[in-house]
Scaffold this active site. Sequence first.
Site, PDB file in Angstrom:
ATOM      1  N   SER A 144       0.842  -1.193   0.000  1.00 25.35           N
ATOM      2  CA  SER A 144       0.000   0.000   0.000  1.00 25.35           C
ATOM      3  C   SER A 144       0.883   1.250   0.000  1.00 25.35           C
ATOM      4  O   SER A 144       2.116   1.149   0.036  1.00 25.35           O
ATOM      5  CB  SER A 144      -0.935  -0.007   1.218  1.00 25.35           C
ATOM      6  OG  SER A 144      -0.170  -0.044   2.411  1.00 25.35           O
ATOM      7  N   TYR A 145       0.261   2.423  -0.004  1.00 20.29           N
ATOM      8  CA  TYR A 145       0.993   3.689  -0.110  1.00 20.29           C
ATOM      9  C   TYR A 145       2.067   3.781   0.959  1.00 20.29           C
ATOM     10  O   TYR A 145       1.823   3.526   2.136  1.00 20.29           O
ATOM     11  CB  TYR A 145       0.014   4.855   0.017  1.00 20.29           C
ATOM     12  CG  TYR A 145       0.622   6.191  -0.303  1.00 20.29           C
ATOM     13  CD1 TYR A 145       1.104   6.470  -1.582  1.00 20.29           C
ATOM     14  CD2 TYR A 145       0.721   7.181   0.667  1.00 20.29           C
ATOM     15  CE1 TYR A 145       1.668   7.694  -1.881  1.00 20.29           C
ATOM     16  CE2 TYR A 145       1.282   8.413   0.371  1.00 20.29           C
ATOM     17  CZ  TYR A 145       1.753   8.667  -0.900  1.00 20.29           C
ATOM     18  OH  TYR A 145       2.319   9.885  -1.197  1.00 20.29           O
ATOM     19  N   LEU A 146       3.284   4.129   0.538  1.00 16.16           N
ATOM     20  CA  LEU A 146       4.436   4.030   1.426  1.00 16.16           C
ATOM     21  C   LEU A 146       4.755   5.282   2.231  1.00 16.16           C
ATOM     22  O   LEU A 146       5.454   5.208   3.236  1.00 16.16           O
ATOM     23  CB  LEU A 146       5.675   3.641   0.601  1.00 16.16           C
ATOM     24  CG  LEU A 146       6.060   4.608  -0.527  1.00 16.16           C
ATOM     25  CD1 LEU A 146       7.565   4.612  -0.708  1.00 16.16           C
ATOM     26  CD2 LEU A 146       5.397   4.207  -1.840  1.00 16.16           C
TER      27      LEU A 146
END
Length: 202
Positions: A23-25
């Site tokens: 997922s978004y880091l």
Amino acid sequence: MRLAQQLYEGVEIKGSGAVGLISYLRTDSVRISSEAQEAAAVYIREQYGDAYCAAAKKEEKKGRIQDAHEAIRPTYMQYAPKTVEEYLSRDQFRLYKLIWDRFLASQMAAAEYETYTAEIQAARYLFAASGSRLVFPGFNRVYQEEESTQEAFQSTGSLTKGCSMKLEQAAGQQHFTQPPAHFTEATLVRMLEEKGIGRPST
């Protein structure tokens, strides 16, 4: 960050095309969606059994704290690290496995320990020793932090209430008061949350 960006943008996997594995880091949130929790619970039950599955956790939003994104986690539970290792570089695989293990461990039941404490009276002094024994590994099956410095008893069979003991060796150790520890990223974020201050942007 470059490796994490590659995992986020997508890796070519045979039969699936480009798959975003995480997922978004750019987030420091600890929130996990209910869908991800449910998928993790199914995987944990299948791989380790019901006893290893923790109860669903619900994170409460704190005041004005920004929380636009979930915690960094694997996007799909069907892509276990071993199943995609051949499509990743060595460093990509190591990072993905770390994210996978830590996420999975966070959704598993806690480890359980049996703790022993012995209090030894010698004249007007009282000495105490404690140790623990792992009873149920819980999340340690997947991810293990550094070993605790606490010593475990080798054997407690010979210790009974009221038994006498013989001193074989005594060693003194001087302790000094320690200053407060430096902030880490985690403790800094926690302090910001306690003070109701929004997190700084990336």
